[in-house]
Scaffold this active site. Structure first.
Site, PDB file in Angstrom:
ATOM      1  N   GLY A 181       0.809  -1.228   0.000  1.00  0.00           N
ATOM      2  CA  GLY A 181       0.000   0.000   0.000  1.00  0.00           C
ATOM      3  C   GLY A 181       0.830   1.259   0.000  1.00  0.00           C
ATOM      4  CB  SER A 182       2.933   2.730  -1.517  1.00  0.00           C
ATOM      5  OG  SER A 182       2.791   1.716  -2.497  1.00  0.00           O
ATOM      6  NE  ARG A 183       0.448  11.103  -3.002  1.00  0.00           N
ATOM      7  CZ  ARG A 183      -0.554  11.896  -2.659  1.00  0.00           C
ATOM      8  NH1 ARG A 183      -1.416  11.508  -1.737  1.00  0.00           N
ATOM      9  NH2 ARG A 183      -0.695  13.081  -3.214  1.00  0.00           N
TER      10      ARG A 183
END
Length: 214
Positions: A181-183
């Site tokens: 989970g990240s960006r």
């Protein structure tokens, strides 16, 4: 372009092996009734580390999406890695998205810079400047600067980057991975035309984020 990587990312092989061994041991001792949550965990880990090949648009001025996810920002902002005002497009990846990063353009890497930081929810704006992150600044053959920034999130606490300054990158080329989970933020020259909108679901390499001004 051939995608020379296994459909299950190598970054996940140790996690998959551990989950499989645990599920098998519990199944052997207690049967499926006790082991099913661990088999379910194994399925989740396998799907998290999937890394499929994607079609790559041939449009020469296209900026390709660097990651799977959902668009959370399309705005004018300061690019702190190239010291300029830029068009910023942000992609948020949840735990069900593919987590490899791929180059948005063809070009040469002028800078790779890592910054330690916090682990805030990657969907919020201040994650761009406060979270752990790794910036890759790319110069295209036409002299355009494109910055792609891997950003750790609330759960993701490991950024992997496999390229260095001075190396070439091809559009769609896999260059990094962020676990759990990240960006990814992409900074483009002012005058670039965004081709996505906030809330839109996007896919690495196959979705066109924007068009560079010719």
């Amino acid at each position: 372009m051939n995608y020379p990587h296994p459909i299950i990312a190598r970054e996940g092989w140790p996690f998959i092996a551990i989950a499989a061994v645990i599920a098998l041991l519990i199944h052997a001792v207690g049967g499926f009734g006790f082991a099913w949550p661990f088999w379910l965990l194994l399925v989740f880990v396998v799907q998290f580390f999937r890394d499929p090949q994607r079609p790559i648009p041939a449009q020469p001025n296209a900026v390709l999406c660097p990651a799977d996810g959902r668009i959370v920002a399309v705005e004018t902002a300061q690019d702190p890695y190239a010291n300029r005002e830029a068009l910023k497009i942000s992609v948020f990846m949840n735990v069900f998205n593919v987590h490899s990063q791929r180059s948005p353009v063809d070009g040469a890497i002028s800078k790779v810079e890592y910054f330690p930081g916090a682990f805030l929810n990657a969907a919020i704006d201040k994650a761009s400047t406060e979270n752990e992150r790794n910036a890759v600044v790319i110069q295209t053959a036409s002299g355009k600067t494109v910055t792609s920034v891997q950003i750790a999130g609330l759960i993701a606490r490991r950024i992997l980057c496999y390229v260095r300054a001075g190396e070439p990158l091809s559009r769609g080329q896999r260059y990094g991975f962020i676990r759990f989970g990240s960006r990814v933020d992409v900074y483009l020259p002012l005058g670039s035309r965004a081709k996505v909108s906030i809330g839109e679901k996007v896919y690495a390499s196959s979705t066109i984020l924007a068009e560079l001004e010719q």
